[in-house]
Scaffold this motif. Structure first.
Motif, PDB file in Angstrom:
ATOM      1  N   VAL A 197      -2.749 -14.211  43.536  1.00 20.97           N
ATOM      2  CA  VAL A 197      -3.433 -13.742  42.719  1.00 20.97           C
ATOM      3  C   VAL A 197      -4.546 -13.940  41.643  1.00 20.97           C
ATOM      4  N   ALA A 198      -4.848 -15.280  42.053  1.00 21.10           N
ATOM      5  CA  ALA A 198      -6.209 -15.771  40.978  1.00 21.10           C
ATOM      6  C   ALA A 198      -7.217 -15.447  42.378  1.00 21.10           C
ATOM      7  N   LEU A 199      -7.155 -14.745  43.257  1.00 20.26           N
ATOM      8  CA  LEU A 199      -8.946 -14.877  44.445  1.00 20.26           C
ATOM      9  C   LEU A 199      -9.124 -12.993  43.237  1.00 20.26           C
ATOM     10  N   GLN A 258     -11.851  -9.769  49.919  1.00 21.02           N
ATOM     11  CA  GLN A 258     -12.972  -8.683  50.768  1.00 21.02           C
ATOM     12  C   GLN A 258     -13.344 -10.162  52.184  1.00 21.02           C
ATOM     13  N   LEU A 259     -14.269 -10.969  51.806  1.00 13.04           N
ATOM     14  CA  LEU A 259     -15.403 -12.165  52.549  1.00 13.04           C
ATOM     15  C   LEU A 259     -13.862 -12.899  53.534  1.00 13.04           C
ATOM     16  N   VAL A 260     -12.999 -13.457  52.785  1.00  7.77           N
ATOM     17  CA  VAL A 260     -12.351 -14.251  53.600  1.00  7.77           C
ATOM     18  C   VAL A 260     -11.122 -13.050  54.603  1.00  7.77           C
ATOM     19  N   ILE A 261     -10.937 -12.258  54.419  1.00  7.17           N
ATOM     20  CA  ILE A 261      -9.980 -11.040  55.470  1.00  7.17           C
ATOM     21  C   ILE A 261     -11.453 -10.818  55.905  1.00  7.17           C
ATOM     22  N   ALA A 262     -12.919 -10.650  56.101  1.00  8.87           N
ATOM     23  CA  ALA A 262     -13.585 -10.659  57.134  1.00  8.87           C
ATOM     24  C   ALA A 262     -14.027 -11.561  57.548  1.00  8.87           C
ATOM     25  N   VAL A 263     -13.188 -13.062  57.350  1.00 10.71           N
ATOM     26  CA  VAL A 263     -14.046 -13.786  58.217  1.00 10.71           C
ATOM     27  C   VAL A 263     -12.945 -14.437  59.307  1.00 10.71           C
ATOM     28  N   PHE A 264     -11.283 -13.967  59.035  1.00 11.22           N
ATOM     29  CA  PHE A 264     -10.440 -14.061  59.323  1.00 11.22           C
ATOM     30  C   PHE A 264      -9.896 -12.669  60.253  1.00 11.22           C
ATOM     31  N   ILE A 265     -10.257 -11.501  60.302  1.00 10.37           N
ATOM     32  CA  ILE A 265     -10.837 -10.863  61.738  1.00 10.37           C
ATOM     33  C   ILE A 265     -11.884 -10.853  62.454  1.00 10.37           C
ATOM     34  N   LEU A 266     -13.098 -11.358  61.632  1.00  7.30           N
ATOM     35  CA  LEU A 266     -13.967 -12.382  63.173  1.00  7.30           C
ATOM     36  C   LEU A 266     -13.130 -13.530  63.831  1.00  7.30           C
ATOM     37  N   ALA A 267     -12.759 -14.211  63.068  1.00  5.28           N
ATOM     38  CA  ALA A 267     -12.078 -14.961  64.060  1.00  5.28           C
ATOM     39  C   ALA A 267     -11.548 -14.780  64.854  1.00  5.28           C
ATOM     40  N   SER A 268     -10.546 -13.813  64.561  1.00  8.40           N
ATOM     41  CA  SER A 268      -9.427 -13.420  65.516  1.00  8.40           C
ATOM     42  C   SER A 268      -9.935 -12.058  66.830  1.00  8.40           C
ATOM     43  N   THR A 269     -10.855 -11.831  66.353  1.00  9.90           N
ATOM     44  CA  THR A 269     -11.625 -11.049  67.699  1.00  9.90           C
ATOM     45  C   THR A 269     -12.189 -12.468  68.486  1.00  9.90           C
ATOM     46  N   TRP A 270     -12.943 -12.943  67.858  1.00  8.05           N
ATOM     47  CA  TRP A 270     -13.981 -13.032  68.945  1.00  8.05           C
ATOM     48  C   TRP A 270     -13.479 -15.344  69.335  1.00  8.05           C
ATOM     49  N   LEU A 271     -12.134 -15.626  68.561  1.00  8.14           N
ATOM     50  CA  LEU A 271     -11.448 -16.841  69.572  1.00  8.14           C
ATOM     51  C   LEU A 271     -10.285 -16.670  69.658  1.00  8.14           C
ATOM     52  N   PRO A 272     -10.615 -15.560  70.768  1.00  7.79           N
ATOM     53  CA  PRO A 272      -8.719 -15.347  71.377  1.00  7.79           C
ATOM     54  C   PRO A 272      -8.555 -16.309  72.003  1.00  7.79           C
TER      55      PRO A 272
END
Length: 201
Positions: free
Chosen positions: A104-106, A112-126
């Motif tokens: 709740v503190a974010l 949004q930045l954390v979500i974006a980085v995680f999606i990119l990492a999940s996509t490009w580091l399979p």
């Protein structure tokens, strides 16, 4: 039919078209995860991120993925490797308690930045792959990934990289991974509900 859809999308700001797109992507994500064991959650999460507000994204994604993983887990539970599910479950309880202190503190922009980085990492580091599958490791996997899932929603790829070495057969992997993700998403939903997120509206 229209009245049912209107009830389901009430308060979300979704149009009929976007609602049916989400339904189709949820179906497609479950199909992918059922066939391959993982990957569908990231697809669903990425789609939901384009149509839902960030603060509602993670808890609602948890509800969708709970349905997907629970149904898959119920169909194949006999092949579940319980020796790694038990320590994972204990770890998720601790991770949920820790994660609840921070989610709740974010601020919205950081979330949004954390979500974006995680999606990119999940996509490009399979090809992320763990080399061992000890019970102690799965306890810590439960703790860490449950904390992470409070911020980024779907951690199926991350959990799957640890489950895969422990499961020599594909069906065993699909079942065990589904059970662990059911546990994680279930605890996430409970945590968000206790924090005051209004799932009904």
């Amino acid at each position: 039919m229209n009245s049912v859809v209107e009830l389901l999308i009430a308060g979300t700001g979704l149009s009929f078209a976007r609602f049916f797109v989400l339904c189709f992507v949820s179906f497609l994500g479950s199909l992918i995860a059922g066939a391959l064991g993982l990957g569908g959650g990231v697809l669903v999460f990425l789609t939901m991120a384009n149509v839902l507000p960030p603060m509602a994204l993670v808890p609602l994604h948890g509800v969708v993925q709970l349905g997907s993983n629970l149904s898959r887990a119920m169909m194949s539970w006999r092949q579940t490797l319980m020796s790694i599910v038990t320590p994972f479950f204990i770890g998720t309880i601790i991770g949920a308690a820790i994660g609840a202190q921070f989610v709740v503190a974010l601020p919205k922009s950081l979330l949004q930045l954390v979500i974006a980085v995680f999606i990119l990492a999940s996509t490009w580091l399979p090809n992320l792959q763990s080399k061992s599958a000890g019970q102690v490791k799965f306890f810590f996997v439960g703790v860490v990934t449950t904390i992470v899932t409070r911020f980024v929603g779907g951690t199926g790829v991350l959990v799957g990289s640890f489950v895969a070495p422990a499961c020599p057969q594909r069906h065993q992997f699909v079942s065990t991974h589904s059970v662990e993700m059911t546990i994680q998403h279930g605890l996430k939903i409970i945590t968000f509900a206790l924090l005051g997120f209004a799932f009904g509206p």
